[in-house]
Enzyme design. Sequence first.
Site, PDB file in Angstrom:
ATOM      1  N   HIS A   5       5.605  33.771  37.278  1.00  0.00           N
ATOM      2  CA  HIS A   5       5.797  32.963  38.488  1.00  0.00           C
ATOM      3  C   HIS A   5       6.482  33.764  39.584  1.00  0.00           C
ATOM      4  O   HIS A   5       7.321  34.628  39.316  1.00  0.00           O
ATOM      5  CB  HIS A   5       6.531  31.652  38.191  1.00  0.00           C
ATOM      6  N   ASP A  29       8.050  32.281  42.356  1.00  0.00           N
ATOM      7  CA  ASP A  29       9.212  31.639  42.982  1.00  0.00           C
ATOM      8  C   ASP A  29      10.496  31.964  42.236  1.00  0.00           C
ATOM      9  O   ASP A  29      10.477  32.359  41.065  1.00  0.00           O
ATOM     10  CB  ASP A  29       9.003  30.121  43.087  1.00  0.00           C
ATOM     11  N   ASP A  77      13.921  36.996  36.439  1.00  0.00           N
ATOM     12  CA  ASP A  77      13.157  35.740  36.414  1.00  0.00           C
ATOM     13  C   ASP A  77      12.381  35.562  37.702  1.00  0.00           C
ATOM     14  O   ASP A  77      12.892  35.042  38.658  1.00  0.00           O
ATOM     15  CB  ASP A  77      14.143  34.587  36.205  1.00  0.00           C
ATOM     16  N   GLU A 125       7.245  27.186  39.938  1.00  0.00           N
ATOM     17  CA  GLU A 125       7.656  26.999  38.536  1.00  0.00           C
ATOM     18  C   GLU A 125       9.034  26.357  38.435  1.00  0.00           C
ATOM     19  O   GLU A 125       9.285  25.546  37.563  1.00  0.00           O
ATOM     20  CB  GLU A 125       7.664  28.355  37.806  1.00  0.00           C
TER      21      GLU A 125
HETATM   22 ZN   LIG Z   1      11.282  31.814  35.027  1.00  0.00          ZN
END
Ligand SMILES: [Zn+2]
Length: 417
Positions: free
Chosen positions: A98, A100, A131, A165
């Site tokens: 992802h 975002d 992340d 996400e």
């Molecule tokens: Zn994540």
Amino acid sequence: MDLSSVLHRLDKRIEGYRDEMINLQTILTSLPALAPENGGVGEAEKAKCIAGYCRKHGLTDIRNFDAPDPRALGGVRPNLVVSVPGRNRLRSLWIISHMDIVPPGEPEFWKYDPFTAVVTSDRIIGRGTEDNQQDLVASIFAALALRSEKLTPVLELRLAFVADEETGSAKGMVHLANAAGRLFNRDDFIVVPDFGSEDGSSIEIAEKSTLWLRLAVHGKQCHASTPALGVNAMRAASHLVVSLDKLPARFDRQDNIYMPQESTFEPTKREANVPNINTIPGEDVFYLDCRVLPVYDLEEIIGSVREQAAEIEHRFGVTVKISTVQKMQAPPPTRETAPVVGALSKAISAVYGVDPKPLGIGGGTVAAHLRQRGLNVAVWSRQAKTAHQPNEFCLIDNMVGNAKVFARLSLLESEKQ
Ligand SMILES: [Zn+2]
């Protein structure tokens, strides 16, 4: 040339990309893709950068699946699918990351500007670096390494970069799965690198159901010196909290794939009631966070909470209003024996020398939306586990190593699911 020397060359190629990977991480960190509900304008700039980078380096089969969102830059939340032709063009290996990020949180907890990547000898520090940029970048360089080594993946290799996400996936994974439905096949291998352990030995194959309830207890406010004139909502609410401790015994099934093995029912947030000490509160509100094994229907849980609440209403003369804040019934888990789990385990052991174990978690990833469609998904990454924290970082060795895992996986013979 035999496979082991091919893989050796591939590993060397990926190691040679180290600086370029750090460079792409740095660029992506400077383009904060925050959802409108988090005060941002979405992922448009970041998606443009990713698509441009892929195209420039020869990954030219790029499809856009934009979800309309008038609040976002350009009026859309972009989702991208970059494809590399495989020997078998009817099945795909997906690596879904992802774009975002979550907001940085309190600035005073950050040592550096969250959106200016700081690179040290072993890590890259900045919001989004782990992340999910670590594996987003790793997936791109896995594809570039195959291309440079003139290796054709066994299955069609599809890198998906999704939006939204962190705020529910309606305009990300859900939109992509609806819009690109025919691209997904039951025999596909799908990897979501958005959860993992520090040694890379955990493959998530199952998620618990999530249920968040708000419980508002209404009594009657009065002076604290004359309690008989009122009904103390806080006392009743507290007894209700205690009586909800019966839930674990009532829903006591265990499954050792999950950590923890049983369903959990935790009272969490409590709203402020009266501001002063000498008033008996007429209302008390608290929340319950339930993570439930998929064998239970969440309606059964709600029913049991209602029973406890009715008993408290009767005993204390209050009313209890229960509302659902979030309710997500978990889809059936991916089988431990699913070929994607086996193939991924092989690739992980080869790169990291660990013996991967499948497990279930209480949290949620985009995998749930795919499992709901009957697709097998393995959620895996080797990561430092700094997601959503201040001073989030990615260990460069994990980014490089994970790229090796993805590249290797794309060359493994892949039996049907
Ligand atoms: Zn994540």
